[in-house]
Scaffold this active site. Structure first.
Site, short mmCIF file in Angstrom:
data_model
loop_
_atom_site.label_atom_id
_atom_site.label_comp_id
_atom_site.label_asym_id
_atom_site.label_seq_id
_atom_site.Cartn_x
_atom_site.Cartn_y
_atom_site.Cartn_z
N ARG A 19 -1.21 -22.60 -1.27
CA ARG A 19 -2.11 -23.72 -0.86
C ARG A 19 -2.27 -23.50 0.63
O ARG A 19 -1.77 -22.95 0.96
CB ARG A 19 -1.19 -24.98 -0.99
CG ARG A 19 -1.19 -25.88 -2.51
CD ARG A 19 -0.49 -26.89 -2.26
NE ARG A 19 0.84 -26.91 -1.98
CZ ARG A 19 1.25 -27.05 -0.55
NH1 ARG A 19 0.38 -27.42 0.05
NH2 ARG A 19 2.71 -26.83 -0.68
N ARG A 41 4.13 -17.11 -9.32
CA ARG A 41 4.48 -18.50 -10.14
C ARG A 41 4.55 -18.41 -11.86
O ARG A 41 3.63 -17.25 -11.86
CB ARG A 41 3.37 -19.73 -9.83
CG ARG A 41 3.61 -19.91 -8.36
CD ARG A 41 3.86 -21.38 -8.13
NE ARG A 41 4.29 -21.80 -6.79
CZ ARG A 41 4.88 -22.76 -6.33
NH1 ARG A 41 5.27 -23.58 -7.36
NH2 ARG A 41 5.34 -23.09 -5.12
N HIS A 57 5.71 -36.58 -4.90
CA HIS A 57 6.26 -35.23 -5.12
C HIS A 57 7.71 -35.15 -5.49
O HIS A 57 8.48 -34.68 -4.75
CB HIS A 57 5.81 -34.10 -3.72
CG HIS A 57 5.83 -32.81 -3.96
ND1 HIS A 57 6.06 -32.11 -2.81
CD2 HIS A 57 5.63 -32.02 -4.94
CE1 HIS A 57 5.80 -31.06 -3.18
NE2 HIS A 57 5.89 -30.83 -4.49
N TYR A 102 -6.11 -20.55 -6.71
CA TYR A 102 -4.53 -20.84 -6.67
C TYR A 102 -4.37 -22.07 -7.37
O TYR A 102 -4.90 -23.23 -6.50
CB TYR A 102 -4.22 -20.68 -5.25
CG TYR A 102 -2.77 -21.05 -5.17
CD1 TYR A 102 -1.51 -20.13 -5.88
CD2 TYR A 102 -2.34 -22.13 -4.47
CE1 TYR A 102 -0.25 -20.46 -5.73
CE2 TYR A 102 -1.16 -22.52 -4.76
CZ TYR A 102 0.13 -21.83 -5.08
OH TYR A 102 1.26 -22.08 -5.24
N SER A 107 7.89 -28.25 -1.05
CA SER A 107 7.37 -27.01 -1.99
C SER A 107 8.43 -25.94 -1.75
O SER A 107 8.80 -25.68 -0.48
CB SER A 107 6.00 -26.76 -1.38
OG SER A 107 5.20 -27.68 -1.48
N LYS A 166 -1.82 -31.31 -7.50
CA LYS A 166 -1.80 -31.84 -6.04
C LYS A 166 -3.01 -32.76 -5.90
O LYS A 166 -2.96 -33.72 -5.07
CB LYS A 166 -1.42 -30.90 -4.96
CG LYS A 166 -0.33 -30.05 -5.28
CD LYS A 166 0.99 -31.07 -5.42
CE LYS A 166 2.38 -30.42 -5.73
NZ LYS A 166 2.76 -29.06 -5.76
N CYS A 183 11.58 -25.93 -2.29
CA CYS A 183 12.92 -26.35 -1.89
C CYS A 183 13.84 -26.87 -2.94
O CYS A 183 14.79 -27.67 -2.58
CB CYS A 183 12.55 -27.57 -0.77
SG CYS A 183 11.96 -26.63 0.58
N ASP A 233 7.84 -31.63 -10.82
CA ASP A 233 6.86 -31.74 -9.39
C ASP A 233 6.44 -32.97 -9.07
O ASP A 233 6.23 -33.27 -7.94
CB ASP A 233 5.91 -30.56 -9.70
CG ASP A 233 5.39 -30.02 -8.38
OD1 ASP A 233 5.99 -29.92 -7.38
OD2 ASP A 233 4.11 -30.24 -8.19
P1 GTP Z 1 7.39 -26.20 -5.78
O1 GTP Z 1 7.10 -26.17 -7.14
O2 GTP Z 1 6.66 -25.81 -4.87
O3 GTP Z 1 6.80 -27.89 -5.63
O4 GTP Z 1 8.68 -26.04 -5.54
P2 GTP Z 1 10.09 -26.63 -6.12
O5 GTP Z 1 10.57 -27.72 -5.23
O6 GTP Z 1 10.21 -26.90 -7.39
O7 GTP Z 1 11.18 -25.21 -5.83
P3 GTP Z 1 12.18 -24.43 -6.93
O8 GTP Z 1 13.04 -25.23 -7.61
O9 GTP Z 1 11.15 -23.56 -7.45
O10 GTP Z 1 12.95 -23.82 -5.73
C1 GTP Z 1 12.65 -22.62 -4.69
C2 GTP Z 1 13.28 -21.86 -3.97
O11 GTP Z 1 14.48 -22.44 -3.70
C3 GTP Z 1 13.75 -20.78 -5.19
O12 GTP Z 1 13.91 -19.59 -4.28
C4 GTP Z 1 15.38 -21.21 -5.58
O13 GTP Z 1 15.83 -20.14 -5.70
C5 GTP Z 1 15.77 -21.64 -4.05
N1 GTP Z 1 16.63 -22.98 -4.58
C6 GTP Z 1 16.56 -23.71 -5.25
N2 GTP Z 1 17.91 -24.64 -5.62
C7 GTP Z 1 18.56 -24.18 -4.50
C8 GTP Z 1 19.92 -24.49 -4.07
O14 GTP Z 1 20.62 -25.37 -4.71
N3 GTP Z 1 20.49 -23.58 -3.21
C9 GTP Z 1 19.93 -22.61 -2.56
N4 GTP Z 1 20.33 -22.03 -1.94
N5 GTP Z 1 18.62 -22.27 -3.11
C10 GTP Z 1 18.03 -22.93 -3.81
C1 SPV Z 2 3.87 -26.97 -4.26
O1 SPV Z 2 3.34 -25.95 -3.61
O2 SPV Z 2 4.41 -27.79 -3.89
C2 SPV Z 2 3.52 -26.62 -5.56
C3 SPV Z 2 2.71 -25.42 -5.88
O3 SPV Z 2 4.40 -27.20 -6.64
S1 SPV Z 2 1.06 -26.11 -6.11
O4 SPV Z 2 0.63 -26.50 -7.14
O5 SPV Z 2 0.18 -24.88 -5.57
O6 SPV Z 2 0.89 -27.29 -5.12
MN MN Z 3 5.15 -28.78 -5.52
#
Ligand code: GTP
Ligand code: SPV
Ligand code: MN
Length: 590
Positions: free
Chosen positions: A72, A373, A229, A200, A251, A209, A253, A280
């Site tokens: 983004r 992704r 979110h 993207y 994002s 979003k 996290c 999400d």
């Molecule tokens: P968006 O799709 O961008 O909104 O992200 P999301 O919040 O769904 O993030 P996602 O669950 O894909 O996690 C992103 C990163 O955080 C990855 O690299 C994971 O490995 C890491 N991660 C997720 N949960 C944990 C956790 O409990 N501990 C640690 N250390 N890392 C974590």
């Molecule tokens: C984020 O960045 O929070 C995502 C991926 O979930 S996107 O759809 O690109 O916003």
């Molecule tokens: Mn997101």
């Protein structure tokens, strides 16, 4: 002239957009398998998709994006209104009439010689008062195929729209991919989205979003609901009762990971189960019984690939086994499958990196982009909750906020009440990730994980959260804050995270059903557990202490950072001003 759309309002607008962009051909997306197959074949033929091993991964394809288009772009994302104060200090603002002029010049003849696809899509389940219709007009087959996964699309959406004029209008063109002229524009008053020069996900899969957060948050404010979110998950207790939780993390996290969490074996043996409703976005409304109900407006996952493996997130990996588009991951040449950092310890011998080059220098060059992704259908998810498609949504008992903080924030705390919970959300800090362009690892305030997604003035957004609390009264969900990302001095995570996060969820649901009434202590910053169950994991005593440590000096400086952030806002709602003041008093008396 396009005669395929019977809805008068949509038809008229689409005709104007056809005139503007001047495509050679117009195709209405009907949602059929045959049409999807045809467009996929064309995309493969054109080199826009690479066919992966269809025996091992049926229906799966690889996409390599333009390397300048991998995340983004917040600095190219605009909220366009008549007055700047409607967008507020945290959004890029543009004067709507001027931006329309600028965009109409860019879009002029932008689809010349190309096909315009009309995608009618629905955010939310069919036949639900939550759900809302959008149209995305695009000249990208990749966007069409991704939207077909991420949203409910096609004829049934048109049937649901009927003759109504209530829909979001969206136009997207690939343009020249000039990053300097990239625009992601929102016109909340007209419920219109224009995206240009990007392909993207978060920039151009407009249902995500753009619609479900930026436009929807502004609609939600008027209609008294919330567009957030947030992931949605269910926890089934040994008694069979289900508790629903929504959680907002910035994002990359951990939303996808928490949404699909598999509890440690001992809890499974006790009869606990976690199921997934969304990873999400959540739309939340007050139901007839006064409780807060949530739906996931999406129909697929656009998940972060790196770090996903059978141990960290089994359910996500399984979700990508079929009918999935992978973007910017490495290609394993030996078996024509995909790879990314963290999938396995050892990278494939013969591989092509995300940019399409032979991947030889594995020490210094990444195989997959850090924000690579997968786009996977929600129904692939083994932990999918039976009510994920329920038109009335699920009642939320707890809302969790959480950021990526190496220090400061404890593993978990509960807010004293709704307003204090809104304060915790509003003051959330988090280190930036690869999901957005710019520096990674810089701590910034990311209120409710919504900083880049609030479609109006952030002060009004905070006020709206306070209003929702007043409307919910005693039926309001409890609010918590978590932090999985505390590190030691060497930068190693001190909490095992992932499935072990269930230990924290268990305390949270115990707070909701009063079974943890004794296991709580009041501190200056919030309500902390006296203990959480560390049985079966290797967390040394000093780390246990560190995870719940509240340090006066650190918190005074956190307080100052929050105040600095608040000072930049147009105004601070009284409820939050009070919370800030109370925090200071408590810290000074510590
Ligand atoms: P968006 O799709 O961008 O909104 O992200 P999301 O919040 O769904 O993030 P996602 O669950 O894909 O996690 C992103 C990163 O955080 C990855 O690299 C994971 O490995 C890491 N991660 C997720 N949960 C944990 C956790 O409990 N501990 C640690 N250390 N890392 C974590
Ligand atoms: C984020 O960045 O929070 C995502 C991926 O979930 S996107 O759809 O690109 O916003
Ligand atoms: Mn997101």
């Amino acid at each position: 002239m396009n005669k395929q759309i019977r809805n008068k309002f949509a038809g008229e607008w689409i005709n104007r957009m056809i005139e503007l962009t001047n495509p050679a051909k117009v195709v209405l997306i009907d949602g059929s398998e045959e049409q999807k197959k045809k467009i996929t074949a064309e995309a493969v033929e054109a080199g826009e998709l690479i066919t992966l091993n269809q025996n091992l991964m049926p229906g799966c394809y690889l996409r390599r994006s333009n390397p300048n288009d991998v995340a983004r772009v917040e600095e190219r994302t605009f909220i366009c209104t008549d007055e700047q104060k409607e967008a507020g200090p945290t959004n890029n603002w543009a004067y709507a009439p001027e931006m329309y002029d600028k965009m109409h010049i860019l879009f002029k003849d932008s689809m010349k010689g190309k096909t315009m696809y009309i995608i009618p899509y629905l955010m939310g389940p069919y036949d639900s008062e939550f759900s809302k219709v959008g149209f995305e007009l695009t000249d990208s087959r990749y966007v069409v195929l991704s939207m077909l996964i991420m949203a409910r699309c096609g004829q049934r959406v048109l049937d649901e729209l009927g003759s109504s004029n209530e829909f979001v209008k969206g136009l997207h063109s690939v343009g020249t991919m000039n990053a300097e002229e990239r625009y992601i524009c929102h016109f909340p008053k007209d419920r219109t989205i224009y995206s240009f020069n990007s392909e993207y996900g978060g920039n151009v899969l407009q249902g995500k979003k753009c619609f479900s957060l930026r436009i929807a948050s502004s609609v939600a404010r008027q209609e008294k609901w919330l567009a957030e979110h947030m992931l949605i998950l269910a926890i089934k207790k040994p008694s069979g009762e289900k508790v629903y939780v929504a959680a907002a993390f910035p994002s990359a996290c951990g939303k996808t990971n928490l949404a699909m969490l598999i509890p440690p074996q001992k809890y499974i043996d006790e009869g606990y189960e976690v199921t997934t409703l969304g990873d999400d976005i959540a739309w939340l409304r007050i139901g007839n019984d006064g409780r807060l109900y949530a739906i996931n407006p999406e129909y697929g996952f656009f998940g972060v690939a790196p770090g996903t493996n059978a141990k960290s997130n089994f359910n996500a990996l399984e979700s990508t086994r079929k009918n999935t588009i992978f973007t910017n991951v490495a290609l394993n040449k030996d078996d024509n499958t995909v790879w990314w950092e963290g999938l396995t310890k050892i990278p494939p011998q013969n591989a092509i990196d995300w940019k399409g080059k032979e991947w030889t220098d594995k020490e210094n060059v990444k195989g997959a982009h850090p924000n690579s992704r997968f786009t996977a259908p929600i129904e692939n998810c083994p932990s999918l909750d039976e009510d994920y498609n329920s038109p009335k949504g699920v009642p939320i008992s707890a809302i969790i906020f959480g950021g990526r903080r190496a220090k400061v924030m404890p593993l978990v705390m509960q807010s004293f009440n709704w307003n204090h919970g809104v304060f915790l959300g509003s003051s959330m800090g988090s280190e930036t990730t690869a999901a957005t362009t710019g520096k990674v690892g810089v701590t910034r305030r990311d209120p409710m994980a919504m900083l880049p997604f609030i479609g109006y003035n952030i002060s009004d957004y905070f006020n709206h959260w306070l209003t929702m609390g007043a409307l919910l009264g005693e039926k309001a969900p409890l609010i918590f804050n978590v932090n999985w990302f505390r590190t030691d001095d060497e930068g190693n995570f001190i909490w095992p995270g992932f499935g072990e996060n269930f230990r924290v969820l268990k305390w949270i649901i115990g707070r909701c059903d009063c079974s943890e009434n004794e296991n709580v202590k009041k501190t200056e910053i919030g309500l902390l557990p006296k203990e959480i169950d560390f049985d079966g994991i290797d967390v040394p005593d000093d780390v246990r202490e560190e995870l719940f440590n509240v340090d006066k000096e650190i918190w005074l400086s956190e307080f100052n950072e929050i105040r600095e952030f608040y000072d930049k806002l147009d105004y601070i709602p009284l409820g939050l001003k009070n919370e800030l003041e109370f925090l200071k008093l408590r810290l000074e008396n510590m």
